[in-house]
Write a protein that holds these residues in place. Sequence first.
Motif, PDB file in Angstrom:
ATOM      1  N   ILE A  92      -4.598 -10.433   2.274  1.00  0.00           N
ATOM      2  CA  ILE A  92      -4.358 -11.047   1.631  1.00  0.00           C
ATOM      3  C   ILE A  92      -5.381 -11.987   0.836  1.00  0.00           C
ATOM      4  CG2 ILE A  92      -2.561 -12.435  -0.061  1.00  0.00           C
ATOM      5  CD1 ILE A  92      -0.482 -12.524   1.868  1.00  0.00           C
ATOM      6  N   ALA A  93      -5.743 -11.115  -0.571  1.00  0.00           N
ATOM      7  CA  ALA A  93      -6.420 -11.036  -1.481  1.00  0.00           C
ATOM      8  C   ALA A  93      -6.951 -12.739  -2.089  1.00  0.00           C
ATOM      9  CB  ALA A  93      -7.586 -10.420  -2.037  1.00  0.00           C
ATOM     10  N   LEU A  94      -7.430 -13.830  -1.692  1.00  0.00           N
ATOM     11  CA  LEU A  94      -7.268 -15.527  -3.369  1.00  0.00           C
ATOM     12  C   LEU A  94      -8.859 -14.740  -4.461  1.00  0.00           C
ATOM     13  CD1 LEU A  94      -7.323 -17.852   0.056  1.00  0.00           C
ATOM     14  CD2 LEU A  94      -5.640 -16.337  -1.022  1.00  0.00           C
ATOM     15  N   GLU A 125       6.104 -16.301  -1.346  1.00  0.00           N
ATOM     16  CA  GLU A 125       7.135 -15.555  -1.295  1.00  0.00           C
ATOM     17  C   GLU A 125       6.965 -14.184  -1.693  1.00  0.00           C
ATOM     18  OE1 GLU A 125       9.534 -16.665  -0.042  1.00  0.00           O
ATOM     19  OE2 GLU A 125       8.791 -18.400   0.816  1.00  0.00           O
ATOM     20  N   ALA A 126       6.312 -13.601  -3.050  1.00  0.00           N
ATOM     21  CA  ALA A 126       6.154 -12.247  -3.740  1.00  0.00           C
ATOM     22  C   ALA A 126       5.104 -11.607  -2.707  1.00  0.00           C
ATOM     23  CB  ALA A 126       5.957 -12.337  -5.128  1.00  0.00           C
ATOM     24  N   ALA A 127       4.318 -12.299  -2.024  1.00  0.00           N
ATOM     25  CA  ALA A 127       3.453 -11.606  -1.402  1.00  0.00           C
ATOM     26  C   ALA A 127       4.490 -11.474   0.159  1.00  0.00           C
ATOM     27  CB  ALA A 127       2.204 -12.313  -1.250  1.00  0.00           C
ATOM     28  N   MET A 128       4.257 -11.750   0.978  1.00  0.00           N
ATOM     29  CA  MET A 128       5.810 -11.813   1.888  1.00  0.00           C
ATOM     30  C   MET A 128       6.817 -10.914   1.807  1.00  0.00           C
ATOM     31  SD  MET A 128       3.646 -13.990   4.166  1.00  0.00           S
ATOM     32  CE  MET A 128       2.456 -14.077   2.982  1.00  0.00           C
ATOM     33  N   ALA A 132       7.016  -7.290   3.863  1.00  0.00           N
ATOM     34  CA  ALA A 132       8.267  -6.844   4.623  1.00  0.00           C
ATOM     35  C   ALA A 132       8.737  -5.161   4.577  1.00  0.00           C
ATOM     36  CB  ALA A 132       9.303  -7.990   4.669  1.00  0.00           C
ATOM     37  N   ARG A 133       7.946  -5.159   3.235  1.00  0.00           N
ATOM     38  CA  ARG A 133       8.678  -4.010   2.764  1.00  0.00           C
ATOM     39  C   ARG A 133       7.347  -3.214   3.855  1.00  0.00           C
ATOM     40  NH1 ARG A 133       8.758  -5.297  -2.587  1.00  0.00           N
ATOM     41  NH2 ARG A 133       7.009  -4.515  -2.652  1.00  0.00           N
TER      42      ARG A 133
END
Length: 406
Positions: A92-94, A125-128, A132-133
């Motif tokens: 995940i890029a910051l 939460e959106a990234a997680m 998950a998808r």
Amino acid sequence: MQHREAPPSASRRAVVVSPNSRMLAELGPLLQVHLQGVQTSQIANYPSPRDIPGGMGGGASHLVFLDVVSDRDQALQLLGEMSRLGPHIQVIALLAGNDPDFILRCLRAGAVDFLVQPFSGDQIEAAMTKLARLQPTAEGPVKQLAKIYAVMPAKGACGATTIACNLAFQWKRLGAKKILLADLDPLTGTLSFLLKIKSIYSFLDTLQRAHELDDDLWNAMVTPVQGVDVLLAPEIMVEATQDLRDPTPILDYARHIYDVIVLDTSTVYGDWNLNQARQANELLLVTTNELPALQAAQRALSYLDTNRIGRWKIRLIVNRYHRDVGLSREVIGTALHTDVFEILPSDYEAVQRALMDGKPTPANTSFGKGIMQLADRLGGRTDTAKKSSGLGGLLGLFTKTSKSPG
């Protein structure tokens, strides 16, 4: 807000990589809340890309939060190396701000999502949820990104194009199903001449239409030759070549559809070529064992060092090697402070006959056998490099003509 317990893989670890202490301090508490049960660690600097396989290999699942703004070039190198290790590493890029072009570049390089400062629980939460998808796909068979080999001459007329051309066809023998040979030399590209092929398209067309590339358009851009797709350089010099800076749009698309990519480049110098070096898994720096070429190789290595192209990915190739002319393998390695990865013998007649026929050099020739051994070593099949002896006065001769890199 619903907080996350353990991720689908019980062995998953979270790692935050950032030289920015404020970014670490901002993200750390949020991860403790929203990734409960996940072992989380912080790395306050950019590690060397060569250390990534050892630190994140072994099949353990890693979720990496990577700062891509403190040093874009170094971060993108790390991102590329992590994505090439396989789906068990998700990045995940910051980012410090909403930069659509750079966000797209990160996603193309392998990031699965991104967070933008100021970070929030909602973003995490959106990234997680997105991860998950993606999880079922990640656990099933996933195509590995292509490995990229950039073949770069230390100076002109070292035979780098001949090596790139012959090397590409070797990967069929090693089991690669889809291979790309790309002539990214905008001024003096000669693959079309070597292979006796023509196309109305060149890599410039792929750059100009990068935003609309699909399978049909890409297949129109490349020319198949004996099971290898070839992307040619422009036949005539055009004004746009002077403004070339970044081949990323070509390579990002290609690495998703090929197993191996071999780049034929013009030199190590300039942004266009440096960015090819950054994208490559391995850089084959081609020289001969004659003094002028070796001095050029020394300058090239110094230039690559200055621009933070790691020595760990550079493979020094000595082409047209003749033990009775020029310096020995051991002298070359000592003088350049770099091990000679492979030597390719001087085999003028066999190479010239193959060039006239527009075909790879036969495997039963000295050069053909050398290319096979080079491909085997790059593919991890063997490590049979032989070292010559005799430093003596030749090393003194070389050190009188050039200065060792500082």
